[in-house]
Structure formats: C-alpha cells, structure tokens
Motif scaffolding. Sequence first.
Motif, PDB file in Angstrom:
ATOM      1  N   TYR A   4       7.125  21.794  11.955  1.00 42.15           N
ATOM      2  CA  TYR A   4       7.616  20.484  11.540  1.00 42.15           C
ATOM      3  C   TYR A   4       6.548  19.808  10.682  1.00 42.15           C
ATOM      4  N   THR A  63      15.595  13.962   5.610  1.00 41.77           N
ATOM      5  CA  THR A  63      15.077  15.258   6.032  1.00 41.77           C
ATOM      6  C   THR A  63      15.352  16.315   4.978  1.00 41.77           C
ATOM      7  N   TRP A 143       9.040  15.074  16.090  1.00 44.62           N
ATOM      8  CA  TRP A 143      10.264  15.269  15.310  1.00 44.62           C
ATOM      9  C   TRP A 143      11.480  14.787  16.115  1.00 44.62           C
TER      10      TRP A 143
END
Length: 152
Positions: A4, A63, A143
């Motif tokens: 991430y 995202t 995340w």
Amino acid sequence: MTHYWLMKSEPDAFSIDDLKRLKKSPWDGVRNYQARNFMKEMKEGDKVFFYHSSCSPSGIAGTAKVSKKAYPDHTSWDASSYYFDPKSTQDNPRWFMVDVEFVEKWPSILTLAELKQDSVLADMLLTKKGNRLSVMPITKDEWEYITVMLKK
C-alpha cells in the motif's frame, strides 16, 4: 502480497481527474532518492492513495493501483524536460517511474487536517511533522482505516 502506498501530485500538474481521463499513466518526474527507492519496491496490483498536494485543501482524492513495476524514467534523459538529469543515462539510469491505473475518485477529498486529527493515524508517515516525500508506504491497517473514514 499487495503493498500500500500514498503518492502525491499537485493537481494543476496531474490530478485524479487527469488519471481518470487517461485510465493509466506513468508516474514520472520523481527526483527524491528515498521516494525513488520506494517506487522501485512497487509491484503490479499494489494499491495507491492518490493525494493532491500544494493546494487547498491538500488530501487524498482517490485511489489507483500500480499497473507496471518500476522502469527507467526517460524524462531524465531529455535535455528539454524539466526533469532532465545529466548524470542519468540510458546505460545507468538514476531515476525510475511506475505506471498507475485509475480506480476511484472519491466524492470529496479526505484532507490532511482530518488525517492529522485522528490519533489512530499518528504514526502514519504522512501525518508526521516534516515529512514531504511524494511517494511513501502505508500499512494495510492505515489503508483499511482511511477507507472506512471516507465512508463515514
């Protein structure tokens, strides 16, 4: 294993809307060694928070995902490019980039102020004083927590 990341861009240079329009894009022009090294760790499928920086408000706008692992950043070889580096050559590249693919634009920006106000995120690199990296790792827990924050 998925990793991430948080990647910053000034929206007047390249925004989440630009990525949405293009669907995929190289993430070029990174000229910080630590950020470059993080990019060299990225793998296809890694998840990315797209962060709008140097604007008001700064924050996470959406995202993306890594669609191509690190490869030499050709802009460092172009003398007409803002990102030109005469010490970087095709035989010995100093700078790298990854390709990112649009996933989602959030309905509103999750601001840096909101992130800093949450004690759960106190250890996140982004919320620590003096951290100005344009590319940084985040944990799976960060995340997931931030994703839940958005839904509130």
